[in-house]
Design an enzyme around this catalytic site. Structure first.
Site, PDB file in Angstrom:
ATOM      1  N   ASN A   9       0.878  -1.174   0.000  1.00  0.00           N
ATOM      2  CA  ASN A   9       0.000   0.000   0.000  1.00  0.00           C
ATOM      3  C   ASN A   9       0.913   1.220   0.000  1.00  0.00           C
ATOM      4  OD1 ASN A   9      -1.743   2.075   0.462  1.00  0.00           O
ATOM      5  ND2 ASN A   9      -2.380   1.420   2.512  1.00  0.00           N
ATOM      6  N   LYS A  11       0.140   4.236  -0.269  1.00  0.00           N
ATOM      7  CA  LYS A  11      -0.487   5.424   0.341  1.00  0.00           C
ATOM      8  C   LYS A  11      -0.268   6.641  -0.573  1.00  0.00           C
ATOM      9  CE  LYS A  11      -0.080   3.185   4.778  1.00  0.00           C
ATOM     10  NZ  LYS A  11       0.045   3.274   6.228  1.00  0.00           N
ATOM     11  N   HIS A  96      -9.416   1.389   4.920  1.00  0.00           N
ATOM     12  CA  HIS A  96      -8.144   1.538   5.651  1.00  0.00           C
ATOM     13  C   HIS A  96      -8.377   2.480   6.843  1.00  0.00           C
ATOM     14  CE1 HIS A  96      -4.022   2.576   6.617  1.00  0.00           C
ATOM     15  NE2 HIS A  96      -3.661   1.495   5.954  1.00  0.00           N
ATOM     16  N   GLU A  98      -6.692   4.816   7.967  1.00  0.00           N
ATOM     17  CA  GLU A  98      -6.438   6.234   7.680  1.00  0.00           C
ATOM     18  C   GLU A  98      -7.654   6.864   7.015  1.00  0.00           C
ATOM     19  OE1 GLU A  98      -2.798   5.529   5.578  1.00  0.00           O
ATOM     20  OE2 GLU A  98      -1.827   4.988   7.473  1.00  0.00           O
ATOM     21  N   GLU A 168      -5.107  -4.746  10.569  1.00  0.00           N
ATOM     22  CA  GLU A 168      -4.073  -3.731  10.741  1.00  0.00           C
ATOM     23  C   GLU A 168      -4.295  -3.002  12.064  1.00  0.00           C
ATOM     24  OE1 GLU A 168      -2.303  -2.569   6.654  1.00  0.00           O
ATOM     25  OE2 GLU A 168      -3.937  -1.204   7.109  1.00  0.00           O
ATOM     26  N   GLY A 174       2.895   2.369  10.689  1.00  0.00           N
ATOM     27  CA  GLY A 174       3.842   3.463  10.515  1.00  0.00           C
ATOM     28  C   GLY A 174       4.581   3.834  11.793  1.00  0.00           C
ATOM     29  N   SER A 214       3.746  -2.105  10.135  1.00  0.00           N
ATOM     30  CA  SER A 214       5.213  -2.174  10.288  1.00  0.00           C
ATOM     31  C   SER A 214       5.796  -3.533   9.925  1.00  0.00           C
ATOM     32  CB  SER A 214       5.638  -1.772  11.713  1.00  0.00           C
ATOM     33  OG  SER A 214       5.254  -0.435  11.973  1.00  0.00           O
TER      34      SER A 214
HETATM   35  P1  13P Z   1       3.269   0.406   7.545  1.00  0.00           P
HETATM   36  O1  13P Z   1       3.770  -0.881   6.947  1.00  0.00           O
HETATM   37  O2  13P Z   1       3.991   1.614   7.058  1.00  0.00           O
HETATM   38  O3  13P Z   1       3.166   0.324   9.030  1.00  0.00           O
HETATM   39  O4  13P Z   1       1.757   0.597   7.006  1.00  0.00           O
HETATM   40  C1  13P Z   1       0.872  -0.438   7.129  1.00  0.00           C
HETATM   41  C2  13P Z   1      -0.374  -0.080   6.397  1.00  0.00           C
HETATM   42  O5  13P Z   1      -1.098   0.792   6.796  1.00  0.00           O
HETATM   43  C3  13P Z   1      -0.665  -0.803   5.151  1.00  0.00           C
HETATM   44  O6  13P Z   1      -1.933  -0.546   4.701  1.00  0.00           O
END
Ligand code: 13P
Length: 255
Positions: A9, A11, A96, A98, A168, A174, A214
């Site tokens: 992803n 982002k 997601h 976010e 997640e 992150g 992560s």
């Molecule tokens: P990270 O791997 O940067 O923690 O992000 C995970 C994520 O949100 C994947 O959708």
């Protein structure tokens, strides 16, 4: 037998120029073709077309990070399911954390988006997961159960087989802090149990449940070795071609 799915992803990173560079790096870094593993990249909308073109002779799938649940119309700034299929996408990330946190996505909009994705033969990657606060309150199992149940409402068992679920934990996204393999396994087993209750054991045994938060080469092996972890949804580490390729190789080795 469930195949691993290793998904990146990206982002809000990588316009077409950077996307081309990352995909080229991925091609160079991949020493073997991942035959036993499904691989997916999810660039931002503006880089989907070039990514599909770039990857057309490979087995790497391309997905989007969101869709709108209506077919078309006056929804400024939104992208429909048919636009994604026309672009050559085969997957779409839905719900997601976010998007839930910053863009007001709700269980209800997530449910509508999953239905729309399925209607257009896009594989929805349904994201669920709790915040640190919710885990501290010990409501994480109930919360994730409710997210999965609401997202799959009105979706038949046959259709559910085409859904990928990504667990997640928000506190691991992150942050560099990952769920332990035990924490990941217990939540994945819980989610599989929820799917079994909603449908049946066969459906639960077939549905793929990815871990996200992560994931990186250093922890991928222990996470992917868990019996109910069927792959990863990878943010930061998917922006580095070598790291992403390494995670693919680890999955390949464990297949
Ligand atoms: P990270 O791997 O940067 O923690 O992000 C995970 C994520 O949100 C994947 O959708």
């Amino acid at each position: 037998m469930r195949r691993f799915l290793i998904a990146g992803n990206w982002k809000m990173n990588c316009g077409p120029v950077d996307a081309a560079e990352l995909l080229e790096g991925l091609e160079n870094a991949k020493t073997e073709v991942a035959e036993e593993v499904d691989v997916l990249v999810c660039p931002p909308f503006v880089s989907l077309g070039m990514s599909v073109n770039y990857l057309q002779d490979t087995d790497i799938h391309v997905g989007a990070q969101n869709i709108h649940f209506e077919d078309n119309g006056a929804f400024t700034g939104e992208i429909s399911a048919s636009m994604l299929t026309e672009c050559g996408c085969s997957f779409v990330i839905i719900g997601h954390s976010e998007r839930r946190e910053y863009f007001g996505e709700t269980d209800s909009s997530v449910n509508k988006k999953i239905k729309k994705a399925l209607a257009f033969d896009l594989v929805p990657v349904l994201c669920v997961g709790e915040s640190l606060d919710q885990r501290k309150q010990d409501i994480h199992f109930d919360l994730v159960k409710n997210q999965v149940t609401a997202a799959l409402e009105g979706i038949s068992g046959d259709e559910a087989l085409d859904v990928v679920i990504a667990y997640e934990p928000i506190w691991a996204i992150g942050t560099g802090e990952t769920a332990s393999k035990e924490q990941a396994q217990e939540m994945h087993a819980h989610i599989r149990g929820v799917v079994a209750d909603l449908y049946d054991q066969e459906t639960a045994d077939e549905i793929r449940i990815l871990y996200g938060g992560s994931m990186k080469p250093a922890n991928a092996e222990e996470l992917l070795s868990q019996p109910d972890v069927d792959g990863g949804l990878i943010g930061g580490a998917s922006l580095n071609a070598e790291s992403f390729a390494e995670i693919i190789s680890i999955a390949e080795k464990l297949s």
